[in-house]
Motif scaffolding. Structure first.
Motif, mmCIF file in Angstrom:
data_model
loop_
_atom_site.group_PDB
_atom_site.id
_atom_site.type_symbol
_atom_site.label_atom_id
_atom_site.label_comp_id
_atom_site.label_asym_id
_atom_site.label_seq_id
_atom_site.Cartn_x
_atom_site.Cartn_y
_atom_site.Cartn_z
ATOM 1 N N GLU A 74 -81.865 24.664 12.960
ATOM 2 C CA GLU A 74 -80.720 23.705 12.898
ATOM 3 C C GLU A 74 -81.008 22.896 11.492
ATOM 4 N N LEU A 75 -80.416 23.067 10.333
ATOM 5 C CA LEU A 75 -80.290 22.324 9.325
ATOM 6 C C LEU A 75 -79.468 21.264 9.330
ATOM 7 N N VAL A 76 -80.015 19.954 9.277
ATOM 8 C CA VAL A 76 -79.247 18.739 9.480
ATOM 9 C C VAL A 76 -78.967 18.108 8.306
ATOM 10 N N ASN A 77 -77.810 17.652 7.731
ATOM 11 C CA ASN A 77 -77.406 17.076 6.617
ATOM 12 C C ASN A 77 -77.795 18.078 5.519
ATOM 13 N N THR A 78 -77.016 19.008 5.479
ATOM 14 C CA THR A 78 -77.558 20.057 4.592
ATOM 15 C C THR A 78 -76.046 20.621 3.725
ATOM 16 N N GLY A 79 -76.220 21.072 2.687
ATOM 17 C CA GLY A 79 -75.109 21.727 2.114
ATOM 18 C C GLY A 79 -75.190 23.158 2.262
ATOM 19 N N PHE A 80 -76.102 23.583 2.610
ATOM 20 C CA PHE A 80 -76.306 25.052 2.723
ATOM 21 C C PHE A 80 -75.416 25.625 4.037
ATOM 22 N N MET A 81 -74.847 26.559 3.203
ATOM 23 C CA MET A 81 -73.743 27.505 4.363
ATOM 24 C C MET A 81 -74.384 28.942 4.709
ATOM 25 N N CYS A 82 -73.544 29.333 5.654
ATOM 26 C CA CYS A 82 -74.339 30.413 6.407
ATOM 27 C C CYS A 82 -74.773 31.657 5.241
ATOM 28 N N ARG A 83 -73.570 31.692 4.118
ATOM 29 C CA ARG A 83 -73.728 32.811 3.296
ATOM 30 C C ARG A 83 -75.103 32.530 2.370
ATOM 31 N N ASN A 84 -75.593 31.513 2.390
ATOM 32 C CA ASN A 84 -76.818 31.192 1.644
ATOM 33 C C ASN A 84 -78.146 31.241 2.275
ATOM 34 N N ILE A 85 -77.952 31.910 3.651
ATOM 35 C CA ILE A 85 -79.229 31.810 4.410
ATOM 36 C C ILE A 85 -79.629 33.212 4.732
ATOM 37 N N LYS A 86 -80.954 33.382 4.621
ATOM 38 C CA LYS A 86 -81.390 34.939 5.101
ATOM 39 C C LYS A 86 -82.814 34.657 5.733
ATOM 40 N N ALA A 87 -83.081 35.441 6.302
ATOM 41 C CA ALA A 87 -84.392 35.568 7.149
ATOM 42 C C ALA A 87 -85.377 36.663 7.203
ATOM 43 N N GLN A 88 -86.436 36.504 7.019
ATOM 44 C CA GLN A 88 -87.336 37.837 6.642
ATOM 45 C C GLN A 88 -88.475 37.610 7.542
#
Ligand SMILES: *[C@@H]1O[C@H](CO)[C@@H](O)[C@H](O)[C@H]1NC(C)=O
Ligand SMILES: *[C@@H]1O[C@H](CO)[C@@H](O)[C@H](O)[C@H]1NC(C)=O
Ligand SMILES: *[C@@H]1O[C@H](CO)[C@@H](O)[C@H](O)[C@H]1NC(C)=O
Ligand SMILES: *[C@@H]1O[C@H](CO)[C@@H](O)[C@H](O)[C@H]1NC(C)=O
Ligand SMILES: *[C@@H]1O[C@H](CO)[C@@H](O)[C@H](O)[C@H]1NC(C)=O
Ligand SMILES: *[C@@H]1O[C@H](CO)[C@@H](O)[C@H](O)[C@H]1NC(C)=O
Ligand SMILES: *[C@@H]1O[C@H](CO)[C@@H](O)[C@H](O)[C@H]1NC(C)=O
Ligand SMILES: *[C@@H]1O[C@H](CO)[C@@H](O)[C@H](O)[C@H]1NC(C)=O
Length: 903
Positions: A644-658
């Motif tokens: 959980e990214l708290v107090n962030t501007g990152f949206m789901c479209r910005n995030i990738k996992a590897q």
């Protein structure tokens, strides 16, 4: 004659060849000369490769109001090589006039004739007219043919190493055209860059005074524009570094220079020395005010270009190989003139908010211009043009992705993103909100300021007012209980049976107390029986005998012989009954997991029939078949990671996992992501591939993270006597007042935790419970120290945030064993032992009475008797008969008591 004609043929042949192979004129070279020029009204770029001038009229005008117009003006001939362009902005009456103009210097390639042209363009129709003038020629190609327009826009000035000229723009007349050696007497000078003020110009280049030694130096010359004469020249760099003459005479990017004038202050960029020289004009001379030499590791071109933004700040173009995160090999550093060091840049371009799209394919910048109103134009080595308009308060100009096939990329002012603000207009990015303030970035009006937070979690760059208690950390790890001091059932029995607590609760359940009460009652009965034996109570004798008979029957001490023993038996029964109750209840207090209520039967409320041991054991050791199951369950448990990214501007479209492998290979992991509209919290979750994975979450975009909570969860399973407990822990990470760093490594080491509960009865199976317990390595959360050392602007240079999570397992496990202190058979045996112990104890008391108390009593009796007779003898003899009966009675009482204690 024939010689001459053959020369002519060769000459023509060469010209012909060069004409088609462009051997003398590199038409693709954008760097030499000035191929781009701009002011706030017009932007012109010349392309010799495409024989075209690309013109944008009102290039920075707000698109919503009046779109800028684009015109392409073809050269009209292939026999033209454009060296430099300069624009003639007519700022004062730009909206009324339909015509805009620019000038350029060029050469006719076939004849190597230099000339200068003025192009007038109609804003509405893009129709253009061309007026040209040939200038003085020697008949050889010019390496640098620079042109500039003065501030009043009356004249254009051209400079080469061999001639200079002055052109009246209005009349299209060359008013002055002279040899270079007239302008620079006794000095060979190769101009490389110029900037023109109202009546003077500064030209920088290479020159030498001694025509024999030809020692070239970096020179800055002040020119009087009225007569085009040199006022003074200045050595820009005291270093007598050897300059290769051939590199200076022909084009070589290393020897490029740049110059920019603002009021009386002149900046000169010499990237060969990684320096920017600040000059001050003083009537007829220049003087060096300051030389800023800045070295960035892995970059050696600080000062590749310079330009004033306003009378305080300026931009320095630098080629760099390290800061490539923004998709560029070049960086423009913006400095406050007061302080120019490698760490003091106010901001850079590109930065995390003002990126270069991937279409530009990692370019480097070859020329940079800043217009009087502060708009920036950049030419890249791929001939793309970036136009960065100055953005108003609360806005920053950002890259807009376009699918059109264009080469001109106009950045568009957009409101500041969440967590940032901008309180002045300019080309820079929005700044991050200071700690304890926040900016949600949703209302366009507010981006100029950050508003104070009221809640607890409000670090740097906060975009929401969040209470950190919403994201608590928790863990399933608990301390395994420790065994009490006493693990011996006899001790426990003795401790609890022969104990009267001070508390009321303890007292009323105390076996000893009840035994004493019963004992006292029995003593009273015994005393009464003794008294009833007297002749005086003759009528009660039958009752007494009856009671005596009953008590003799209950006697277990004297084997039915003594009625006193019968009375004592009642006390024994009470004591033993209590101990049986205690034992029966005590054995039920196992295992501790099944005990919910506290004890009723003992004073210590946490008393239980369990002993514990805890140890670490190597996983590699062979395991029994029974215990193997729990290891299998633990190994098979699937971990679900939630970040959980708290107090962030990152949206789901910005995030990738590897998932990372060795050799920097990786595979993508599919993620589930949620971002509630209500709060600035983005939650990503995915299944971890294994228990020892190295996973990485990449967040791209110009945002920051205030804190993050890492949770790992797994489902529980019950398989026979093995129970895998569900895993659920969360850890919240944040750095006080800071954002989370661009690269964060969290290492979690798991330890198997196995509870082994042995059965209470021999036939009960052993129960296994397993749980993974995480431990966290120390986590470096913030880049603050890095920014403090290398410059705060770096906060804005990276648009990639990485959280890497490395999981591992310890090679040992925690083995917790719980066993009953006593099992049933053992307890029955101990209860029997205890019963006999109690009887023995009472018997012991009787024995003591018989052996010690009775002889003592008898002694006293004898003494008393002697004493009595002595008195009697001295008194009247008559009384003796009655007294003797009394003495006989007393001795009989003692005898009877004596008889009852006989075993
Ligand atoms: C836009 O341009 C048109 C003519 O091209 C002019 O009449 C109008 O005033 C301009 N509007 C603004 C806001 O500049
Ligand atoms: C400049 O050079 C030309 C020829 O190269 C020469 O005729 C002229 O005298 C020179 N002028 C000066 C001022 O040296
Ligand atoms: C230019 O410089 C002069 C003298 O240094 C100063 O008086 C003037 O205010 C300056 N103008 C600007 C716009 O900075
Ligand atoms: C400017 O020129 C004057 C006289 O020409 C001189 O005294 C003064 O020192 C100069 N200032 C600088 C900064 O060079
Ligand atoms: C800078 O320029 C502004 C106007 O553009 C002027 O008001 C200010 O005084 C100038 N500052 C300096 C230090 O010259
Ligand atoms: C954000 O909102 C969601 C749903 O409204 C809630 O589940 C979550 O706990 C909230 N998080 C914070 C940090 O407020
Ligand atoms: C965090 O920021 C607040 C507000 O700026 C400040 O009062 C506080 O001292 C800072 N705490 C630390 C540890 O820097
Ligand atoms: C082991 O037993 C203790 C004490 O009951 C308990 O707190 C802990 O959660 C148990 N652990 C597992 C892995 O079941």
């Amino acid at each position: 004659m024939s010689h001459d004609s053959s020369m002519l043929v060769i000459h023509f042949f060469l010209v012909y060849l060069c004409h088609f192979s462009w051997c003398l004129y590199d038409r693709t070279n954008l760097i030499a000369g000035v191929k781009i020029a701009a002011n706030d009204d017009i932007l012109v770029s010349a392309s010799n490769a495409f024989s075209n001038f690309a013109v944008a009229i009102h290039p920075f005008r707000n698109a919503a109001l009046n779109r800028s117009t684009h015109c392409n003006i073809r050269y009209g001939t292939n026999d033209q090589f454009v060296h430099s362009v300069a624009v003639i902005g007519n700022e004062k009456n730009s909206s009324t006039l339909d015509i805009v103009k620019f000038v350029f210097t060029a050469e006719k390639m076939s004849t190597m004739t230099p000339y200068v042209c003025i192009i007038s363009i109609s804003k509405s129709t893009c129709k253009s007219t061309l007026e040209c003038n040939d200038v003085y020629t020697h008949g050889f190609p010019q390496e640098y043919f620079l042109i500039g327009v003065d501030r009043s826009e009356k004249y254009a000035y051209g400079f080469t190493s061999s001639f200079v000229f002055k052109l009246n723009i209005q009349t299209n007349e060359i008013v002055l055209n002279r040899m270079a050696n007239d302008t620079w007497p006794s000095l060979h000078f190769i101009p490389r860059a110029l900037d023109i003020a109202d009546s003077w110009a500064v030209i920088v280049g290479y020159g030498y005074e001694n025509s024999i030694e030809k020692d070239y130096n970096d020179l800055g010359c002040l020119i009087d524009l009225s007569e085009l004469t040199k006022l003074s020249c200045l050595l820009l760099n005291a270093e007598t570094t050897y300059i290769v003459p051939s590199d200076v005479v022909t084009f070589n990017e290393l020897y490029e220079m740049s110059v920019s004038i603002r009021n009386q202050t002149i900046l000169v960029g010499i990237h060969r020395f990684e320096s920017v020289v600040v000059l001050e004009k003083n009537n007829t001379s220049l003087s060096i005010v300051n030389t800023h030499t800045v070295h960035f590791s892995h970059s050696s071109s600080f000062g590749r270009g310079v330009a004033w933004i306003d009378n305080r700040t300026f931009a320095v173009l630098t080629r760099t190989t390290t800061l490539q995160t923004c998709g560029s090999q070049s960086m423009i550093f913006i400095y406050d003139g007061a302080l120019v060091t490698s760490t003091s840049a106010l901001h850079t371009f590109p930065n995390n908010q003002q990126i270069l799209g991937s279409r530009l394919s990692n370019p480097h910048f070859v020329r940079m211009t800043i217009t009087p109103k502060g708009n920036m134009v950049v030419l890249t080595d791929h001939a793309d043009i970036l136009m960065i308009p100055t953005a108003p308060i609360g806005y920053t100009s950002v890259w807009i992705d376009t699918s059109a096939l264009i080469y001109r990329f106009r950045y568009v002012p957009m409101p500041c993103i969440g967590g940032t603000y901008k309180n002045h207009s300019g080309i820079g990015p929005c700044r991050i909100c200071p700690p304890r303030t926040q900016n949600p970035g949703i209302s366009v009006k507010q981006e100029s300021i950050c508003v104070p937070c009221s809640n607890s979690f409000c670090p740097l760059g906060a975009s929401a007012d969040i209470d950190s208690s919403i994201v608590p950390s928790y863990n399933q790890a608990v301390d395994y209980p420790e065994t009490d001091d006493t693990t011996d059932i006899e001790d426990i029995l003795l401790q609890n049976v022969f104990y009267i607590g001070s508390e009321f609760r303890c007292m009323i359940i105390s076996p000893l107390l009840w035994t004493l009460i019963v004992g006292i009652l029995c003593s009273i009965i015994g005393l009464a029986m003794c008294l009833l034996k007297r002749d005086r109570y003759h009528g009660w004798r039958s009752y007494r005998n009856c009671a005596k008979l009953i008590f003799k029957h209950t006697d277990i001490i004297g084997e039915g012989e003594l009625w006193v023993g019968g009375l004592a038996t009642f006390a024994i029964v009470v004591l033993v009954a209590f101990s049986y109750w205690f034992s029966a209840a005590f054995i039920q207090r196992y295992p501790i997991e099944r005990i919910s209520e506290s004890v009723l039967f003992a004073c210590n409320p946490s008393l239980m029939n369990a002993k514990f041991s805890s140890s670490l054991q190597l996983l590699a050791l062979p395991k029994s078949i029974d215990s193997q199951a729990i290891f299998n369950l633990l190994n098979q448990q699937k971990f679900q990671l939630t970040l959980e990214l708290v107090n962030t501007g990152f949206m789901c479209r910005n995030i990738k996992a590897q998932e990372n492998f060795v050799d920097s290979n990786f595979i993508h992991l599919s993620i589930e992501c949620t971002r509630p509209a209500s709060n600035a919290t983005t939650s990503v979750s995915f299944q971890l591939p294994t228990h020892s994975s190295n996973v990485q979450i990449n967040m791209s975009g110009p945002h920051w993270i205030g804190g993050f909570r890492l949770c790992i969860r797994g489902d529980g399973v019950v398989d026979g006597s093995s129970t895998l407990r569900s895993l659920d822990f969360c850890q919240f990470f944040s750095a006080l007042n800071q954002t989370i760093g661009r690269k964060t490594l969290v290492s979690i080491t798991f330890t198997k935790n196995i509870n082994i509960t042995r059965g209470l009865n021999p036939e009960d199976s052993t129960l296994y419970t397993g749980l993974w317990i995480p431990t966290f390595g120390s986590v470096k959360l913030t880049d603050d120290a890095y920014y403090a050392e290398f410059g705060n602007y770096l906060r804005y240079t990276s648009s990639l945030t990485i959280i890497q999570i490395v999981l591992d397992e310890r090679p040992f496990f925690v083995k917790n064993v719980q066993e009953p202190i006593v099992r049933r058979a053992e307890l029955i045996f101990h209860a029997l032992l205890f019963t006999s112990l109690c009887i023995e104890l009472f018997a012991f008391v009787f024995l003591l009475t018989k052996l010690l108390l009775m002889p003592f009593l008898r002694l006293i009796q004898n003494r008393w008797r002697q004493c009595y007779y002595r008195q009697k003898r001295s008194s009247t003899v008559d009384m003796s008969s009655s007294t003797s009966t009394q003495v006989t009675q007393t001795s009989r009482v003692v005898d009877s008591f004596e008889g009852s204690t006989a075993f």
